[in-house]
Write a protein that holds these residues in place. Structure first.
Motif, PDB file in Angstrom:
ATOM      1  N   ASN A  77      50.866  40.666  25.383  1.00 46.29           N
ATOM      2  CA  ASN A  77      51.181  39.425  24.874  1.00 46.29           C
ATOM      3  C   ASN A  77      50.139  38.826  23.935  1.00 46.29           C
ATOM      4  O   ASN A  77      50.341  37.755  23.489  1.00 46.29           O
ATOM      5  N   ALA A  78      49.217  39.551  23.412  1.00 47.35           N
ATOM      6  CA  ALA A  78      48.119  39.252  22.488  1.00 47.35           C
ATOM      7  C   ALA A  78      47.395  37.849  22.960  1.00 47.35           C
ATOM      8  O   ALA A  78      47.044  37.088  22.215  1.00 47.35           O
ATOM      9  N   GLY A  79      47.379  37.667  24.377  1.00 51.10           N
ATOM     10  CA  GLY A  79      46.938  36.611  24.915  1.00 51.10           C
ATOM     11  C   GLY A  79      47.572  35.117  24.642  1.00 51.10           C
ATOM     12  O   GLY A  79      47.077  34.027  24.691  1.00 51.10           O
ATOM     13  N   SER A  80      48.611  35.268  24.056  1.00 52.71           N
ATOM     14  CA  SER A  80      49.538  34.054  23.667  1.00 52.71           C
ATOM     15  C   SER A  80      50.768  33.687  24.638  1.00 52.71           C
ATOM     16  O   SER A  80      51.607  32.744  24.543  1.00 52.71           O
ATOM     17  N   GLY A  81      50.937  34.429  25.862  1.00 55.17           N
ATOM     18  CA  GLY A  81      52.028  34.123  26.645  1.00 55.17           C
ATOM     19  C   GLY A  81      51.682  33.754  28.147  1.00 55.17           C
ATOM     20  O   GLY A  81      50.382  33.408  28.367  1.00 55.17           O
ATOM     21  N   PRO A  82      52.417  33.961  29.240  1.00 55.92           N
ATOM     22  CA  PRO A  82      52.062  33.642  30.346  1.00 55.92           C
ATOM     23  C   PRO A  82      50.906  34.697  30.734  1.00 55.92           C
ATOM     24  O   PRO A  82      50.859  36.059  30.444  1.00 55.92           O
ATOM     25  N   VAL A  83      49.938  34.422  31.532  1.00 51.64           N
ATOM     26  CA  VAL A  83      48.896  35.323  32.104  1.00 51.64           C
ATOM     27  C   VAL A  83      49.425  36.446  32.745  1.00 51.64           C
ATOM     28  O   VAL A  83      50.236  36.344  33.792  1.00 51.64           O
ATOM     29  N   ILE A  84      49.074  37.727  32.451  1.00 51.69           N
ATOM     30  CA  ILE A  84      49.378  38.916  33.095  1.00 51.69           C
ATOM     31  C   ILE A  84      48.141  39.182  33.988  1.00 51.69           C
ATOM     32  O   ILE A  84      47.191  39.457  33.369  1.00 51.69           O
ATOM     33  N   SER A  85      48.612  39.626  35.102  1.00 53.04           N
ATOM     34  CA  SER A  85      47.654  39.960  36.285  1.00 53.04           C
ATOM     35  C   SER A  85      48.119  41.175  36.890  1.00 53.04           C
ATOM     36  O   SER A  85      49.078  41.057  37.369  1.00 53.04           O
ATOM     37  N   ASP A  86      47.188  42.188  37.304  1.00 57.89           N
ATOM     38  CA  ASP A  86      47.451  43.129  38.104  1.00 57.89           C
ATOM     39  C   ASP A  86      47.316  42.819  39.547  1.00 57.89           C
ATOM     40  O   ASP A  86      47.372  43.454  40.559  1.00 57.89           O
ATOM     41  N   GLY A  87      46.839  41.440  40.117  1.00 58.18           N
ATOM     42  CA  GLY A  87      46.507  40.810  41.254  1.00 58.18           C
ATOM     43  C   GLY A  87      45.308  41.297  42.042  1.00 58.18           C
ATOM     44  O   GLY A  87      44.727  40.858  43.124  1.00 58.18           O
ATOM     45  N   VAL A  88      44.326  41.823  41.171  1.00 51.77           N
ATOM     46  CA  VAL A  88      43.099  42.115  41.826  1.00 51.77           C
ATOM     47  C   VAL A  88      42.083  41.370  40.707  1.00 51.77           C
ATOM     48  O   VAL A  88      42.175  41.762  39.578  1.00 51.77           O
ATOM     49  N   ASP A  89      41.335  40.396  41.133  1.00 52.88           N
ATOM     50  CA  ASP A  89      40.529  39.616  40.413  1.00 52.88           C
ATOM     51  C   ASP A  89      39.063  40.003  40.393  1.00 52.88           C
ATOM     52  O   ASP A  89      38.047  39.503  39.469  1.00 52.88           O
ATOM     53  N   ALA A  90      38.526  40.618  41.493  1.00 47.25           N
ATOM     54  CA  ALA A  90      37.249  40.827  41.815  1.00 47.25           C
ATOM     55  C   ALA A  90      36.965  41.898  42.659  1.00 47.25           C
ATOM     56  O   ALA A  90      38.103  42.372  43.380  1.00 47.25           O
ATOM     57  N   SER A  91      35.825  42.715  42.582  1.00 46.27           N
ATOM     58  CA  SER A  91      35.548  43.782  43.365  1.00 46.27           C
ATOM     59  C   SER A  91      35.224  43.102  44.794  1.00 46.27           C
ATOM     60  O   SER A  91      34.917  42.098  45.058  1.00 46.27           O
ATOM     61  N   SER A  92      35.584  43.866  45.730  1.00 43.59           N
ATOM     62  CA  SER A  92      35.303  43.623  47.155  1.00 43.59           C
ATOM     63  C   SER A  92      34.052  43.500  47.589  1.00 43.59           C
ATOM     64  O   SER A  92      33.529  42.777  48.576  1.00 43.59           O
ATOM     65  N   ARG A  93      32.953  43.912  46.654  1.00 42.73           N
ATOM     66  CA  ARG A  93      31.437  43.836  46.750  1.00 42.73           C
ATOM     67  C   ARG A  93      31.228  43.510  45.712  1.00 42.73           C
ATOM     68  O   ARG A  93      30.616  44.597  44.516  1.00 42.73           O
ATOM     69  N   PRO A  94      31.251  42.192  45.115  1.00 40.67           N
ATOM     70  CA  PRO A  94      30.783  42.114  43.650  1.00 40.67           C
ATOM     71  C   PRO A  94      29.229  42.354  43.392  1.00 40.67           C
ATOM     72  O   PRO A  94      28.256  42.316  44.390  1.00 40.67           O
ATOM     73  N   ALA A  95      28.883  42.650  42.361  1.00 38.76           N
ATOM     74  CA  ALA A  95      27.522  42.814  41.925  1.00 38.76           C
ATOM     75  C   ALA A  95      26.809  41.405  41.874  1.00 38.76           C
ATOM     76  O   ALA A  95      27.354  40.214  41.706  1.00 38.76           O
ATOM     77  N   SER A  96      25.362  41.680  41.812  1.00 30.89           N
ATOM     78  CA  SER A  96      24.328  40.455  42.200  1.00 30.89           C
ATOM     79  C   SER A  96      23.841  40.235  40.564  1.00 30.89           C
ATOM     80  O   SER A  96      24.129  41.097  39.659  1.00 30.89           O
ATOM     81  N   THR A  97      22.981  39.414  40.376  1.00 30.38           N
ATOM     82  CA  THR A  97      22.294  39.141  39.233  1.00 30.38           C
ATOM     83  C   THR A  97      20.893  39.521  39.266  1.00 30.38           C
ATOM     84  O   THR A  97      20.131  39.189  38.611  1.00 30.38           O
ATOM     85  N   VAL A  98      20.493  40.395  40.400  1.00 32.77           N
ATOM     86  CA  VAL A  98      19.124  40.948  40.600  1.00 32.77           C
ATOM     87  C   VAL A  98      19.248  42.374  40.614  1.00 32.77           C
ATOM     88  O   VAL A  98      20.234  43.176  41.076  1.00 32.77           O
ATOM     89  N   PHE A  99      18.368  42.982  39.989  1.00 31.33           N
ATOM     90  CA  PHE A  99      18.097  44.342  39.642  1.00 31.33           C
ATOM     91  C   PHE A  99      18.396  45.074  41.196  1.00 31.33           C
ATOM     92  O   PHE A  99      17.502  44.654  41.833  1.00 31.33           O
ATOM     93  N   PRO A 100      18.952  46.249  41.170  1.00 32.34           N
ATOM     94  CA  PRO A 100      19.699  47.058  40.282  1.00 32.34           C
ATOM     95  C   PRO A 100      21.210  46.662  40.131  1.00 32.34           C
ATOM     96  O   PRO A 100      22.052  47.433  39.882  1.00 32.34           O
ATOM     97  N   TYR A 101      21.568  45.293  40.642  1.00 29.75           N
ATOM     98  CA  TYR A 101      22.720  44.718  40.312  1.00 29.75           C
ATOM     99  C   TYR A 101      23.901  45.231  41.148  1.00 29.75           C
ATOM    100  O   TYR A 101      24.750  44.297  41.597  1.00 29.75           O
ATOM    101  N   LEU A 102      24.221  46.465  41.253  1.00 32.02           N
ATOM    102  CA  LEU A 102      25.444  46.910  41.847  1.00 32.02           C
ATOM    103  C   LEU A 102      25.152  46.881  43.410  1.00 32.02           C
ATOM    104  O   LEU A 102      23.917  46.994  44.033  1.00 32.02           O
TER     105      LEU A 102
END
Length: 373
Positions: free
Chosen positions: A334-359
């Motif tokens: 939708n070129a970012g101009s319509g209702p937001v389309i999502s696959d229902g997954v917004d984040a990893s179950s183990r998010p990365a950190s802001t400290v090396f090595p991050y993963l």
């Protein structure tokens, strides 16, 4: 998905399969750039890297063409960062070495989370990590097969808890590149030896699996498995032999995605060319290490700002916690101009950190890979 198992050769040689590539300004060190190449889908928790491969990052400056409204990788200079590994010892230890743009060599050890900073302007980590996968891959495949939006809320991460082999390189741009400017980034795996062959190359996510993989909408090359051919191409110099085939596949598949909501946001021209095909074929991440690190909202922001005639506002690139799949769906559909389309997954179950090595650390008991991929 993303770039997991992106063709027959990747399926046959998973050790060389690049699953994802990330590039973002260091959250810890101003003017430093973080490059991440994840390989080997379903890596074991104690896995190591191949001594028969070169793990390569290629970087080039970018030029902004404000008349043509596009961002292009410059012809020169090109900075190459190569990592190679010795064979693993009987006790599982493994030694690697990084060769920087000027030929300087930095040794490192598998699993060293300190980064082994020897004052060379680079930190390196290599080892198994939790796959930072943010996508409902089966829902994406169902959408293609059923030709309708097949996402659910919530979605689910396919075989969540799988590991990858992560290579993290953090570099001082002023010292190693001589500048702190926007760059185009590509990652590659190549055979190591006197006869070097590119096995795979990755810039942006989902170019191969969701845009080049589906054959049924392509009326020109419907029977052609095109992804292995694409993987062998030089990302900065697309050859002429198969360029027409890539374009025909992208024209058709981008038009498919655009039509899923019943509204055409990206009309093709009289020859059937899709307006996003050129952007897709410029297949590299564009990141500005002079800008602050940011999550969400930066992926493709530089390219889209230039397309709109605006000035970029973020660092661009791709951070580990970015939900890039939703960004792509909304761009394509939708070129970012319509209702937001999502696959229902917004984040990893183990998010990365802001400290090396991050993963996040690897899953000690990852799910078994499926019998049939």
């Amino acid at each position: 998905m993303s770039d997991h198992i992106s063709g027959p050769r990747a399926l046959a040689n998973p050790i060389a399969d690049i699953t994802d590539v990330y590039a973002f300004p260091s959250p810890e060190r101003s003017g430093w750039l973080v490059l991440v190449m994840n390989t080997l889908p379903f890596a074991p928790a104690e896995g190591g890297f191949s001594d028969g491969l070169i793990y390569r990052f290629r970087l080039r400056p970018v030029d902004v063409d404000r008349i043509g409204r596009r961002v292009r990788a410059s012809e020169s200079p090109e900075w190459v960062i190569d990592c190679v590994f010795d064979a693993r010892a009987a006790d599982g230890a493994q030694r690697g070495q990084l060769t920087g743009p000027s030929g300087e060599v930095t040794p490192f050890d598998l699993g060293d989370e300190s980064g082994s900073d020897h004052g060379a302007g680079v930190r390196i980590f290599a080892g198994p990590r939790w796959d930072p996968f943010i996508m409902d891959a089966p829902a994406g495949l169902r959408t293609i097969a059923e030709q309708r939006l097949s996402f659910t809320d919530p979605g689910s991460i396919y075989l969540d808890g799988k590991n990858v082999l992560a290579l993290v390189v953090e570099l001082d741009c002023a010292r190693l590149l001589g500048r702190v400017d926007p760059v185009a980034v590509v990652a590659e795996t190549l055979t190591r030896g006197t006869f070097s062959v590119r096995i795979e190359r990755v810039g942006r996510p989902e170019v191969k699996n969701l845009l080049l993989g589906p054959k049924q909408f392509d009326q020109v090359n419907r029977d052609l498995e095109i992804r292995d051919l694409y993987n062998m191409e030089d990302a900065f110099h697309l050859g002429s032999s198969y360029a027409g085939a890539y374009r025909a596949r992208l024209h058709a598949n981008l038009a498919f995605w655009d039509g899923l909501d019943g509204v055409v946001q990206w009309p093709v021209d009289a020859s059937g060319a899709h307006p996003l095909t050129g952007l897709v074929l410029a297949d590299h991440l564009v990141v500005d290490p002079s800008q602050p690190y940011v999550e969400q909202g930066s992926f493709l922001e530089i390219e889209r700002a230039v397309m709109s005639g605006d000035l970029p506002r973020t660092c661009g690139g791709r951070a580990l916690n970015d939900d890039v799949i939703d960004v792509l769906y909304n761009l394509w559909i939708n070129a970012g101009s319509g209702p937001v389309i999502s696959d229902g997954v917004d984040a990893s179950s183990r998010p990365a950190s802001t400290v090396f090595p991050y993963l996040a650390p690897p899953n000690p008991d990852p799910p078994a890979p499926p019998e049939h991929l």
